[in-house]
Write an enzyme that holds these catalytic residues in place. Structure first.
Site, PDB file in Angstrom:
ATOM      1  N   HIS A  62       0.821  -1.209   0.000  1.00 51.35           N
ATOM      2  CA  HIS A  62       0.000   0.000   0.000  1.00 51.35           C
ATOM      3  C   HIS A  62       0.857   1.262   0.000  1.00 51.35           C
ATOM      4  CE1 HIS A  62      -3.765   2.169   0.941  1.00 51.35           C
ATOM      5  NE2 HIS A  62      -2.966   3.002   1.535  1.00 51.35           N
ATOM      6  N   HIS A 125     -10.645   2.778  -1.113  1.00 50.73           N
ATOM      7  CA  HIS A 125     -10.806   2.364   0.285  1.00 50.73           C
ATOM      8  C   HIS A 125     -11.639   1.086   0.286  1.00 50.73           C
ATOM      9  CE1 HIS A 125     -10.497   4.223   4.535  1.00 50.73           C
ATOM     10  NE2 HIS A 125      -9.307   4.013   4.033  1.00 50.73           N
TER      11      HIS A 125
END
Lengths: 786, 266
Positions: A62, A125
């Protein structure tokens, strides 16, 4: 105070290293663990839990984007990083002076005019939304706002593109731990609504897609556009500058969010990772925004020397990134906590929302803190920048982390992955033409991807700030689907920003064409309202890249991004990838999403008063069609409602598309164009229907006038989803000029706007299809009439 | 001879979010408008008495966490009471838009049948549909109302947006009767022809289609719709269909208020 755990790492074997990575949820590979082991062996000590977690966060997929930066071997070549080879490369090749900050900071910055810059960022998200749709989607929105605030810009638009499973998916078919798509959708919409509305940022651009393959892994793309004076952009922290933590307090919410994001979901995710979902409070962020803008604008130069969002990885990432090339010393005991009992690593890694980190020269600190007090927003000095090259973290004076920043940011080994790609077989599907094409049209209009999303759109405030010129709902009854959103960001200027998006996951069997199609769609939406000078953002959501075919598809998609961006002369200015969007069933099988690329296009319109909407305006005006219609029905909505698989995925003739689009912009500026709608889902038929009922006017067209390439059936002309096509209403007084302008391009007059309420289509061999526009609209609005 | 301009104070607190456009709308009608944080007012950094108009704009004050406008209402009631009472007794004006309206009602400043303001007589409840709504609506001015700020709007119908989740005007039967009989109702949701009608024309299910009310003296006005969102014509949701420039209903609202204040106070 012994609240720090030392992890015995130096004298462990490979098996134990893997166990440690798993036990502490580090998501680190054996190779990475061995490098860490070597680093600490050289230091002659074991790492603390703070250190190990810091490294794991920094090296996570990430934060570091290992796959996109790694080396990829394909049977025919070695790719030295997807980002470098395709995405950055396109931006370099296109080379635009108006690209100010690209791929460097929290958000991309392009020039708006000589004094002002546009800041844009789009984030995913996905995992948090799967576990907690309201909180996950809301904090996704809050997070992307902070990315824009993190370059010092004021957010002026929120965008959201959502992907869910089918609306009426059978409950008994849901795998364990998975919420129903409708519950996910209601929750996510509510989360985005509450965050954006309360912050006072208009949500005026987006889309929602439904597909079986998103049942286990819903996707949420939250985007934000901001505006700021160019000269207020600063990123220059100096040794001796204070590290100020501003905004909300720190708690246990959002722990290890980034490592969680880099794992697949399982039935146990909710139990294990619920703590990874943050808890949002939009008013806290609103206070932070007000304070930051005042700190930015109080004097000629901002009171801070650098600013950044405290997002994924928490303080470890925010301060680590800022301290690159410097060094920092931090005292965790000074961090304001929501409640006591947090261990040092938890404080350091917490991803609690609504926090930002500022570097503040000592001379400015008093003035800055006073501004924050005036806004009732907490701001605390938690350390200062140094010149040691080390990230040194203390807890009540005791050193709990001391890492060499060079090791932290450059010590990570480049991953090597293998990619394999087998080009798909695309074949035309043979089936008889149905008789009632208007019935098919209604079924497409009703299908959730095409149907009116008014139920969602009206929950989002798109009026706040009073700057949105082309709103998401347009036309005579203000319910027509706008192609793009136009903002007039400055009070004293008519110049505008145009924002649109494109995504075609239904084409994922051919990722190269999928990328080109998404770029074409985003750009043509932008141009439909009058946008030009377009910049792009790429956001990939993909499955597990450690699987060769999955990575092979990603390589193809990245190639498409490069070729599309270069061909359309539109640079990428920001992007993000979210991998491991997979779900592991209890029996060990994996369910993966289709590779999903979202392209966001950000353009300029010199005068918003020349913007165009998609609703037909005046009876008697000719309707033109731009672009060539081909037999491209693979992944089409026509096939979908007929239950057909296969077919040719639409490609893009970039050179021709660009010529057509450039000329169309000219026609808009010359005032010839009265309405313009892009042909996408449902093709020409849906575009005509939407423009008709949004304008409250009928239309009559001849399919024999549509320019085709080897298509000889009414249904295929009506429903083909070939790219680069527009339906354009031209003022009857400018028809000749328009035709002259379009000379030698694929442009044909196909019919007229009518004063009645019927859509009339004359087929190739004398057959006529007719339907009342209000009946079409009723079908289109029925799906989400909640 | 230059005319001294009307001075307007626009209040902001945590969660106010329509402040900038409200300030701009007041500036467009040649007022001297200042945006002030409640903290500045409480600290006495400036004096309410230096202003003719006190405006509370839209937003989600304090997150509306105890119900829309409730915490802000408490601030008005308990921390600004004296200042506000003096301000009003001199005939100056208070205007609440959306969240400002909610706060004025919950503070008892609207309708304020009795003085000093104390009792909450009505409320703005969750919309009938249970959701936030963004929609342009028609609101008709009640010609015979007691509001001194909107005089000369006659029975004009204004086209402006609503953007709220808690905008349904609710009160007891007696209160509603009193509001209607005594001319407290200033704006009412209507259909495009000016007739009282149901959803979506009445976007939130307000009793008697009430969109805005005033106080007994007519110098406190609150309304749910947002006139500051329509001050130039490209903000109209269908402006691309226009052949000529229509009247700017939002701007007209501000013009009318300021001209009435000039007449009565200056």
């Amino acid at each position: 105070m012994s609240t720090v755990e030392y992890i015995r790492l130096r004298f462990t074997d490979e098996k134990q290293l893997i166990e440690i990575s798993q036990k502490y949820m580090l998501s680190l590979s054996l190779e990475e663990m061995k490098i860490i082991q070597k680093y600490f062996q050289a230091l002659g000590r074991d790492p603390t839990d703070v250190e190990l977690n810091t490294i794991a966060q920094t090296w996570s997929e990430h934060c570091y984007h290992k796959t996109f930066k790694g080396i990829i071997e394909t049977p025919s070549s070695t790719i030295d990083g997807l980002l470098k080879t395709f995405i950055f490369k396109a931006t370099e090749e296109v080379s635009k002076p108006w690209c100010l900050i690209v791929f460097k900071d929290n958000a991309g910055l392009v020039a708006f005019d000589e004094e002002w810059a546009i800041a844009v960022k789009v984030e995913t998200h996905n995992h948090p939304t799967a576990l907690d749709p309201y909180g996950g989607a809301g904090t996704g929105t809050g997070g992307v706002f902070r990315d824009v605030m993190g370059v010092g810009a004021k957010p002026i638009l929120s965008t959201d593109v959502l992907f869910f499973g089918p609306l009426y998916y059978p409950y008994e078919g849901l795998p364990p731990g998975i919420m129903h798509p409708r519950r996910l959708m209601r929750g996510a919409v509510a989360g985005i609504r509450d965050y954006g509305n309360k912050m006072g940022i208009p949500t005026a651009c987006g889309a929602i897609y439904f597909d079986e393959n998103y049942v286990c892994n819903p996707l949420v793309y939250a985007g934000c556009v901001g505006i700021m004076p160019i000269k207020k952009y600063v990123k220059n922290p100096k040794p001796g500058d204070f590290i100020v933590l501003a905004g909300g307090k720190t708690g246990r919410d959002g722990l290890r969010g980034v490592t969680f994001a880099s794992m697949e979901l399982t039935p146990e995710s909710e139990q294990i990772s619920a703590v990874s979902v943050q808890i949002g409070n939009p008013i806290e962020e609103k206070k932070l925004l007000e304070a930051i803008l005042r700190a930015r604008d109080k004097h000629d130069q901002p009171l801070y020397s650098a600013i950044t969002d405290c997002g994924g990885g928490g303080l470890s990432s925010a301060i680590g990134e800022m301290a690159k090339g410097l060094g920092a010393i931090v005292e965790l005991a000074n961090v304001p906590l929501k409640y006591s009992g947090l261990r040092p690593w938890e404080i350091w890694l917490s991803e609690s929302q609504e926090r930002m980190v500022l570097a503040v020269p000592k001379n400015n600190i008093e003035e800055l803190l006073e501004i924050f007090i005036g806004e009732n927003c907490e701001a605390t000095i938690i350390g200062e920048f140094t010149s040691t090259g080390h990230l040194c973290v203390k807890y009540h004076g005791e050193i709990v982390c001391d890492l060499d920043l060079d090791f932290l940011f450059q010590g990570i080994p480049r991953v090597r992955r293998r990619a394999l790609w087998k080009p798909p077989l695309e074949e035309e599907v043979d089936f008889p033409q149905p008789r009632d094409l208007m019935d098919i049209l209604k079924r497409i209009l009703k299908s959730p991807n095409v149907a009116s999303k008014e139920w969602v759109i009206r929950q989002y405030d798109h009026e706040v700030q009073a700057r949105i010129i082309i709103k998401p709902l347009v036309g005579i009854d203000q319910d027509g689907p706008s192609d793009a959103c136009v903002i007039k960001p400055l009070k004293d200027s008519w110049r505008g920003i145009v924002v649109s998006c494109g995504s075609n996951p239904k084409y994922s069997i051919n990722p190269y064409k999928m990328s080109l199609s998404a770029i074409d769609e985003a750009i043509r939406n932008n141009i439909s309202v009058g946008g030009r000078r377009i910049a792009l953002l790429d956001n990939f959501s993909w499955g597990n890249p450690e699987r060769e075919e999955t990575l092979g598809a990603l390589v193809e998609a990245a190639k498409g991004c490069h070729d599309g961006a270069v061909g359309f002369d539109t640079p990428f200015i920001s992007g993000k990838d979210s991998l491991y969007n997979e779900y592991r069933l209890p029996d060990g099988r994996y369910l993966s999403i289709p590779g999903t690329l979202l392209i966001t296009a950000v353009g300029i319109i010199p005068d918003v008063r020349n913007a165009i909407t998609m609703d037909f305006k005046e009876p008697g005006n000719p309707i033109y069609m731009l672009g060539l219609t081909k037999s491209e029905l693979g992944g089409s909505h026509y096939h979908m409602v007929l239950g057909l698989k296969g077919g040719i995925i639409p490609s893009v003739d970039i050179k021709m598309a660009k010529l057509v689009m450039d000329r169309l912009v000219e026609a808009i500026d010359l005032g010839y164009v009265k309405a313009c709608h892009d042909c996408s889902e449902g093709g020409l038929a849906v575009a005509l229907a939407e423009s008709s009922f949004s304008g409250g006017l009928g239309a009559e067209v001849q399919l024999s006038r549509v320019l085709v390439d080897k298509v000889n059936r009414d249904d295929k002309i009506l429903f083909s989803e070939s790219n680069s096509r527009f339906v354009v209403e031209v003022s009857k007084h400018s028809a000749q000029e328009f035709e002259n302008l379009m000379k030698e391009l694929p442009c044909s007059k196909i019919g007229f706007v009518k004063s009645n309420n019927d859509l009339v289509v004359h087929g190739l061999d004398g057959k006529t299809y007719e339907e009342n526009i209000w009946e079409l609209k009723k079908a289109w609005k029925s799906t989400f009439d909640w | 001879m230059s005319i001294p301009s009307v001075k307007v104070l626009v209040l902001r607190v945590e969660g106010t979010n329509c402040d900038i456009e409200t300030v701009e709308a007041f500036q467009m009608v040649n007022t001297e408008t200042r945006l002030v944080h409640l903290n500045e007012l409480l600290k006495g950094e400036l004096d309410l008495d230096d202003y003719h108009v006190f405006c509370i704009p839209g937003g989600f004050s304090y997150g509306d966490d105890l119900g829309a406008g409730k915490l802000l209402a408490n601030q008005l009631k308990y921390r600004l009471r004296r200042k506000i009472e003096k301000f009003l007794s001199e005939g100056r004006a208070i205007i609440g838009i959306c969240n400002g309206f909610q706060a004025l009602v919950k503070a008892g400043l609207l309708p304020a049948f009795e003085k000093p303001f104390l009792r909450q007589e009505a409320t703005l409840a969750l919309n009938e549909k249970g959701l936030f709504v963004d929609r342009w609506i028609y609101m008709k001015h009640e010609e015979k109302c007691r509001c001194v700020l909107t005089r000369n709007l006659n029975s004009k119908v204004l086209y402006v947006p609503v953007n709220h989740a808690e905008g349904r005007f609710v009160a007891s039967k007696d209160t509603i009767e009193l509001l209607e009989e005594e001319g407290y109702v200033v704006f009412r949701y209507v259909d495009p022809y000016g007739r009282v009608a149901g959803y979506p024309w009445n976007p939130n299910g307000s009793m008697n289609n009430i969109a805005g009310i005033c106080n007994t003296d007519g110098n406190v006005l609150g309304l749910m719709p947002h006139p500051e969102k329509y001050v130039y014509y490209n903000l109209h949701p269908s402006w691309t269909r226009f052949h000529s420039n229509p009247e700017l209903d939002g701007l007209l609202f501000f013009k009318t208020i300021i001209s009435n204040i000039v007449r009565s106070l200056m």
